[in-house]
Write a protein that holds these residues in place. Sequence first.
Motif, PDB file in Angstrom:
ATOM      1  N   LYS A  11       4.436   9.094 -11.601  1.00 45.39           N
ATOM      2  CA  LYS A  11       4.718   9.155 -12.550  1.00 45.39           C
ATOM      3  C   LYS A  11       6.832   8.299 -11.514  1.00 45.39           C
ATOM      4  N   GLU A  12       7.341   9.173 -11.429  1.00 44.13           N
ATOM      5  CA  GLU A  12       8.503   8.970 -10.795  1.00 44.13           C
ATOM      6  C   GLU A  12       8.505   7.375  -9.983  1.00 44.13           C
ATOM      7  N   CYS A  13       7.407   7.254  -8.976  1.00 41.49           N
ATOM      8  CA  CYS A  13       7.933   5.912  -9.144  1.00 41.49           C
ATOM      9  C   CYS A  13       7.697   4.988  -9.396  1.00 41.49           C
ATOM     10  N   SER A  14       6.582   5.303 -10.434  1.00 49.24           N
ATOM     11  CA  SER A  14       5.891   3.968 -11.422  1.00 49.24           C
ATOM     12  C   SER A  14       7.665   3.617 -12.308  1.00 49.24           C
ATOM     13  N   GLU A  15       7.867   4.803 -13.280  1.00 48.01           N
ATOM     14  CA  GLU A  15       9.450   4.541 -13.894  1.00 48.01           C
ATOM     15  C   GLU A  15      10.182   4.535 -13.033  1.00 48.01           C
ATOM     16  N   PHE A  16      10.579   4.547 -12.226  1.00 44.24           N
ATOM     17  CA  PHE A  16      12.214   4.108 -10.946  1.00 44.24           C
ATOM     18  C   PHE A  16      11.536   2.334 -11.028  1.00 44.24           C
ATOM     19  N   LYS A  17      10.405   1.806 -10.713  1.00 39.98           N
ATOM     20  CA  LYS A  17      10.707   0.780  -9.962  1.00 39.98           C
ATOM     21  C   LYS A  17      10.133  -0.621 -10.891  1.00 39.98           C
ATOM     22  N   THR A  18       9.345  -0.017 -11.822  1.00 37.05           N
ATOM     23  CA  THR A  18       9.722  -0.983 -13.513  1.00 37.05           C
ATOM     24  C   THR A  18      10.340  -0.947 -13.717  1.00 37.05           C
ATOM     25  N   VAL A  19      11.466   0.444 -14.033  1.00 32.29           N
ATOM     26  CA  VAL A  19      12.476   0.089 -15.345  1.00 32.29           C
ATOM     27  C   VAL A  19      13.346  -1.288 -14.784  1.00 32.29           C
ATOM     28  N   ASN A  20      13.641  -2.072 -14.034  1.00 33.20           N
ATOM     29  CA  ASN A  20      14.525  -2.933 -14.149  1.00 33.20           C
ATOM     30  C   ASN A  20      13.255  -4.267 -14.348  1.00 33.20           C
ATOM     31  N   VAL A  21      12.374  -4.201 -14.374  1.00 36.41           N
ATOM     32  CA  VAL A  21      11.284  -5.483 -15.005  1.00 36.41           C
ATOM     33  C   VAL A  21      11.609  -5.529 -16.402  1.00 36.41           C
ATOM     34  N   PHE A  22      11.517  -4.108 -16.839  1.00 38.33           N
ATOM     35  CA  PHE A  22      11.861  -3.915 -18.411  1.00 38.33           C
ATOM     36  C   PHE A  22      13.539  -4.381 -19.056  1.00 38.33           C
ATOM     37  N   LYS A  23      14.313  -4.024 -18.154  1.00 32.32           N
ATOM     38  CA  LYS A  23      15.611  -4.614 -18.641  1.00 32.32           C
ATOM     39  C   LYS A  23      16.024  -5.263 -18.497  1.00 32.32           C
ATOM     40  N   ASP A  24      15.469  -6.749 -16.677  1.00 32.46           N
ATOM     41  CA  ASP A  24      15.417  -7.616 -16.901  1.00 32.46           C
ATOM     42  C   ASP A  24      14.727  -8.776 -18.008  1.00 32.46           C
ATOM     43  N   VAL A  25      13.210  -8.333 -17.942  1.00 36.68           N
ATOM     44  CA  VAL A  25      13.167  -8.872 -18.694  1.00 36.68           C
ATOM     45  C   VAL A  25      13.626  -8.804 -20.805  1.00 36.68           C
ATOM     46  N   ILE A  91       2.549  -5.334 -11.816  1.00 31.82           N
ATOM     47  CA  ILE A  91       0.702  -5.477 -11.180  1.00 31.82           C
ATOM     48  C   ILE A  91       0.919  -3.928  -9.734  1.00 31.82           C
ATOM     49  N   THR A  92       1.583  -4.516  -9.011  1.00 26.48           N
ATOM     50  CA  THR A  92       2.059  -4.781  -7.309  1.00 26.48           C
ATOM     51  C   THR A  92       2.549  -3.222  -7.350  1.00 26.48           C
ATOM     52  N   THR A  93       3.065  -2.772  -8.113  1.00 26.24           N
ATOM     53  CA  THR A  93       4.040  -1.637  -7.862  1.00 26.24           C
ATOM     54  C   THR A  93       2.952  -0.701  -8.481  1.00 26.24           C
ATOM     55  N   VAL A  94       2.729  -1.153  -9.627  1.00 25.92           N
ATOM     56  CA  VAL A  94       1.179   0.412 -10.023  1.00 25.92           C
ATOM     57  C   VAL A  94       0.521   1.101  -9.163  1.00 25.92           C
ATOM     58  N   VAL A  95      -0.394  -0.866  -9.162  1.00 22.41           N
ATOM     59  CA  VAL A  95      -1.852  -0.787  -8.212  1.00 22.41           C
ATOM     60  C   VAL A  95      -1.261  -0.190  -6.590  1.00 22.41           C
ATOM     61  N   VAL A  96      -0.327  -0.891  -5.742  1.00 24.80           N
ATOM     62  CA  VAL A  96      -0.430  -1.063  -4.328  1.00 24.80           C
ATOM     63  C   VAL A  96       0.638   0.273  -3.986  1.00 24.80           C
ATOM     64  N   ASP A  97       1.910  -0.039  -4.225  1.00 24.43           N
ATOM     65  CA  ASP A  97       2.856   0.067  -3.704  1.00 24.43           C
ATOM     66  C   ASP A  97       3.171   1.770  -4.521  1.00 24.43           C
ATOM     67  N   CYS A  98       2.995   2.316  -4.842  1.00 23.21           N
ATOM     68  CA  CYS A  98       3.583   3.253  -5.790  1.00 23.21           C
ATOM     69  C   CYS A  98       2.790   4.099  -5.350  1.00 23.21           C
ATOM     70  N   PRO A  99       1.134   4.055  -4.907  1.00 30.70           N
ATOM     71  CA  PRO A  99       0.070   5.045  -4.903  1.00 30.70           C
ATOM     72  C   PRO A  99       0.586   5.519  -3.133  1.00 30.70           C
TER      73      PRO A  99
END
Length: 176
Positions: A11-25, A91-99
Amino acid sequence: MEQSIINDAIKECSEFKTVNVFKDVYGDDKLLSIYEMTSLIESEFKKKGVLKEATKKHYISLLEYVYSDKSRSLYDNELIKEFSSISGLLITTVVVDCPYEVVVTERNELNSSIVHQLEKASELQASGYEKEAVKNYIKVISESDFTQMEYRAPVIVILLFHLENMFRNNSRPSEN
């Protein structure tokens, strides 16, 4: 390794790595976490009647629906369409990078869901996220882990990614 530590790390990894995607969009006006987004989408799937419960069995039925010709009505839903449009960025963050990070950092046991998901991630990517590969990805998640959004979120992102790839070039709403 205690499962709650693994879930928290994912959860921590996914939230940390995806927050910028949401911020950019969306800018600072609409800051969402990946789990808030996937919870909203899961609720939409339930409202549309294509997901009865958040179980593996029902998600496999949802997968069958999303990968069928009938799924156009899902993409016509504004919220689903909106989040489908950014699924490729997530997709890459939640399927590959964080796991991967969790497995390496936490020195995870070889029989846990996260390890099995990571093993199936390369099959998913190699297949272009084909239905059978997604089904195999879902099947390796334990029933108890699947009750946690940390394990369902990648599946939801994959389904959104599929909808986006199927319908983005033909974005006129269907008449049915």
